[in-house]
Design a protein around this motif. Structure first.
Motif, short mmCIF file in Angstrom:
data_model
loop_
_atom_site.label_atom_id
_atom_site.label_comp_id
_atom_site.label_asym_id
_atom_site.label_seq_id
_atom_site.Cartn_x
_atom_site.Cartn_y
_atom_site.Cartn_z
N ILE A 199 0.84 -1.20 0.00
CA ILE A 199 0.00 0.00 0.00
C ILE A 199 0.87 1.25 0.00
N LYS A 200 1.95 1.24 0.75
CA LYS A 200 2.88 2.38 0.73
C LYS A 200 3.41 2.59 -0.68
N ALA A 201 3.78 1.50 -1.35
CA ALA A 201 4.29 1.60 -2.72
C ALA A 201 3.22 2.15 -3.65
N ILE A 202 1.98 1.71 -3.46
CA ILE A 202 0.87 2.21 -4.29
C ILE A 202 0.65 3.70 -4.05
N ILE A 203 0.74 4.14 -2.81
CA ILE A 203 0.59 5.56 -2.49
C ILE A 203 1.65 6.37 -3.23
N ILE A 204 2.89 5.93 -3.13
CA ILE A 204 4.01 6.65 -3.76
C ILE A 204 3.84 6.67 -5.28
N GLU A 205 3.52 5.51 -5.84
CA GLU A 205 3.40 5.39 -7.30
C GLU A 205 2.19 6.15 -7.84
N SER A 206 1.02 5.95 -7.23
CA SER A 206 -0.20 6.55 -7.79
C SER A 206 -0.24 8.06 -7.60
N LEU A 207 0.44 8.56 -6.59
CA LEU A 207 0.42 10.01 -6.33
C LEU A 207 1.71 10.69 -6.76
N ASN A 208 2.58 9.94 -7.42
CA ASN A 208 3.85 10.50 -7.91
C ASN A 208 4.61 11.26 -6.83
N LEU A 209 4.76 10.62 -5.67
CA LEU A 209 5.48 11.26 -4.57
C LEU A 209 6.98 11.04 -4.76
N GLU A 210 7.61 12.00 -5.39
CA GLU A 210 9.05 11.90 -5.61
C GLU A 210 9.77 12.14 -4.29
N ASP A 211 10.92 11.54 -4.15
CA ASP A 211 11.74 11.68 -2.95
C ASP A 211 11.08 11.09 -1.70
N VAL A 212 10.11 10.21 -1.88
CA VAL A 212 9.49 9.53 -0.74
C VAL A 212 9.67 8.03 -0.94
N THR A 213 10.12 7.35 0.10
CA THR A 213 10.28 5.90 0.04
C THR A 213 9.25 5.28 0.98
N PRO A 214 8.96 3.99 0.82
CA PRO A 214 8.02 3.34 1.74
C PRO A 214 8.44 3.50 3.20
N ASP A 215 9.75 3.52 3.46
CA ASP A 215 10.22 3.68 4.84
C ASP A 215 9.93 5.07 5.40
N ASP A 216 9.71 6.04 4.52
CA ASP A 216 9.41 7.41 4.95
C ASP A 216 7.96 7.53 5.46
N ILE A 217 7.12 6.59 5.10
CA ILE A 217 5.71 6.66 5.46
C ILE A 217 5.47 5.85 6.72
N ASP A 218 5.05 6.53 7.77
CA ASP A 218 4.73 5.87 9.04
C ASP A 218 3.39 5.14 8.88
N THR A 219 3.39 3.85 9.17
CA THR A 219 2.21 3.02 8.98
C THR A 219 1.00 3.53 9.76
N SER A 220 1.23 4.10 10.94
CA SER A 220 0.11 4.54 11.77
C SER A 220 -0.15 6.04 11.69
N ALA A 221 0.66 6.77 10.92
CA ALA A 221 0.48 8.22 10.80
C ALA A 221 -0.69 8.56 9.89
N ALA A 222 -1.27 9.71 10.12
CA ALA A 222 -2.38 10.19 9.29
C ALA A 222 -1.91 10.38 7.86
N LEU A 223 -2.78 10.03 6.91
CA LEU A 223 -2.44 10.24 5.50
C LEU A 223 -2.80 11.64 5.04
N PHE A 224 -3.81 12.23 5.68
CA PHE A 224 -4.31 13.53 5.26
C PHE A 224 -3.97 14.60 6.29
N VAL A 225 -3.87 15.80 5.85
CA VAL A 225 -3.57 16.99 6.64
C VAL A 225 -2.22 16.85 7.35
N ASP A 226 -2.20 16.30 8.55
CA ASP A 226 -0.97 16.29 9.35
C ASP A 226 0.12 15.36 8.82
N GLY A 227 -0.21 14.11 8.60
CA GLY A 227 0.80 13.12 8.22
C GLY A 227 1.44 13.40 6.88
N LEU A 228 0.99 12.70 5.86
CA LEU A 228 1.54 12.90 4.51
C LEU A 228 1.03 14.18 3.87
#
Length: 86
Positions: free
Chosen positions: A8-37
């Motif tokens: 899912i982290k890989a899908i987030i990065i790929e589908s949203l074209n998040l350059e300079d973001v790796t799966p390890d950069d995304i906290d599994t429990s962090a908010a995806l909207f507003v505060d987190g990503l």
């Protein structure tokens, strides 16, 4: 579940074209909207479509339940896992 979360982290990065973001950069429990990503509603739509294509899950755009599923990577993984078993 960890493998699904990584997918899912890989899908987030790929589908949203998040350059300079790796799966390890995304906290599994962090908010995806507003505060987190810091994703927005357009990102939610694109991510929803990507998840639908990859896993065959469907969700209602305006549902409060859908907002809960998109709360974090962990919540999305639990939702996808639950949909797979149906």
């Amino acid at each position: 579940m960890q493998a699904l979360e990584q997918e899912i982290k890989a899908i987030i990065i790929e589908s949203l074209n998040l350059e300079d973001v790796t799966p390890d950069d995304i906290d599994t429990s962090a908010a995806l909207f507003v505060d987190g990503l810091g994703l927005d509603s357009i990102d939610a739509l694109e991510l929803g479509l990507a998840l639908q294509k990859r896993y065959g899950v469907s969700m209602s755009a305006d549902s409060e339940e859908t907002r809960q599923h998109f709360a974090s990577v962990s919540a999305l993984a639990q939702f996808v896992a639950a949909q797979r078993t149906k």
